[in-house]
Scaffold this motif. Structure first.
Motif, PDB file in Angstrom:
ATOM      1  N   HIS A  85      -7.914  -3.845  -2.683  1.00  0.00           N
ATOM      2  CA  HIS A  85      -6.566  -4.252  -3.115  1.00  0.00           C
ATOM      3  C   HIS A  85      -6.203  -5.588  -2.464  1.00  0.00           C
ATOM      4  N   ASN A 110       0.849  -1.185   0.000  1.00  0.00           N
ATOM      5  CA  ASN A 110       0.000   0.000   0.000  1.00  0.00           C
ATOM      6  C   ASN A 110       0.889   1.241   0.000  1.00  0.00           C
ATOM      7  N   TYR A 163      -1.714   6.070   2.591  1.00  0.00           N
ATOM      8  CA  TYR A 163      -3.135   5.748   2.416  1.00  0.00           C
ATOM      9  C   TYR A 163      -3.947   5.997   3.676  1.00  0.00           C
ATOM     10  N   GLU A 199      -8.006   0.092  -0.182  1.00  0.00           N
ATOM     11  CA  GLU A 199      -6.923  -0.807   0.207  1.00  0.00           C
ATOM     12  C   GLU A 199      -7.435  -2.199   0.577  1.00  0.00           C
TER      13      GLU A 199
END
Length: 333
Positions: free
Chosen positions: A113, A57, A61, A110
């Motif tokens: 992700h 990440n 973030y 995230e």
């Protein structure tokens, strides 16, 4: 052994068939796009055949949903992300922070992700999800001025914000484990004597760290990353995680010293600067010293932190090849 069995052996102090290893780097240009970074992460894993995958990440973030604007343009050049604007300019601004839900904004991005990475890997390899300590997030939110706020007498305002940040981060960590992550990579970037005193960290850092780690308690590969030099080893060594990671060879303690005082599996052994600078002899020597000190047990071979750009394929392949070569030598002794 499977990759999971290999890492579990390292955590338990058993001798794996070979020392597990991994490394990671930023992925600028793709790390704000869940589909793109998941695919690039998968390709990176396939290329180097790691024993675990750490989600890469972007380093900021965790502050986006709190209202920060970030410039990521320098990462591809080997630099770092920078905060362009922050919602915290005055002490009273800390009270304005609100808990950020996991199903919105950068946190949702995230987690998406993570879900895509898990789907692509299909359980073939353990995955740990990167979260930042609350005090680290607070410092990033205000552009690195957190200790100034505290030293100027605004500790109560900071603590109010830390409660909000901790609740947000704990929810995120718990959801990552629920989605299938094998643990969290808990990045602690303020637990160094270069940033604050022991007393300050015990007041503004550790209580909030432990709340986040409690939320990730169902992970079997939880890792604390003690970032930087001059780390607060005495404060961090007993954290409730399975794995202890720091910048080995760049700062104390040594590997064998850390194991003696923590009893934990250690993650590290490679100096990331030597990797970037193509210092093949230094990297070989570091791998040799790892086996000499630890005998191939209680360790996962990785850099102490992220490998910065530009990446060098020859060097990255050299790490895996040298690990195999050096391990074979020690197995014959």
């Amino acid at each position: 052994m499977t990759k999971k069995e290999r890492i579990l052996a390292a955590i338990r102090g058993e001798k794996p068939d070979k020392m597990p290893y991994s490394f990671w780097s930023h992925m600028p240009g793709t790390d704000l796009d869940p589909e793109a970074i998941a695919q690039k992460t998968y390709e990176f894993y396939q290329r180097y055949d790691f024993d675990f995958v750490k989600t890469m990440n972007n380093g900021m973030y965790a502050i986006e949903d709190f209202g920060c604007t970030v410039d990521y343009s320098e990462i591809v050049k080997g630099g770092v992300a920078k905060v362009v604007s922050t919602p915290v300019a005055a002490p009273e601004d800390w009270y304005k922070l609100k808990v950020c839900p996991c199903d919105q904004g950068s946190n949702a991005r995230e987690l998406r992700h993570l879900s895509l990475v898990l789907e692509k890997l299909g359980g073939e390899v353990p995955v740990i999800f990167t979260v930042f300590s609350p005090i680290t997030i607070a410092d990033k939110i205000c552009g690195g001025r957190l200790m100034s706020f505290i030293n100027e007498g605004h500790g109560q305002q900071v603590k109010a914000a830390l409660e909000v940040i901790t609740q947000t981060t704990a929810q995120l960590a718990a959801e990552a484990i629920r989605l299938g992550a094998d643990g969290v990579f808990f990045a602690s970037q303020m637990s160094t004597y270069d940033k604050c005193t022991t007393e300050q960290y015990l007041e503004y850092g550790k209580p909030y760290d432990l709340q986040v780690l409690a939320a990730a308690k169902d992970g079997w590969m939880n890792t604390i990353h003690c970032h930087g030099s001059n780390i607060m080893f005495q404060v961090l060594k007993d954290y409730p995680v399975q794995i202890f990671n720091w910048h080995v060879w760049e700062t104390l303690p040594d590997l064998d010293e850390a194991f003696a005082l923590t009893g934990k599996c250690l993650m590290g052994g490679l100096n990331r600067t030597d990797i970037t600078n193509r210092n093949f002899g230094a990297v070989q020597n570091q791998i040799y010293r790892c086996f000499k000190q630890m005998g191939g047990r209680h360790q996962i071979l990785t850099p102490g932190c992220v490998i910065r750009y530009p990446l060098d394929d020859e060097m990255l392949r050299f790490i895996g090849e040298t690990r195999t070569e050096v391990e074979a030598v020690f197995d014959c002794l």
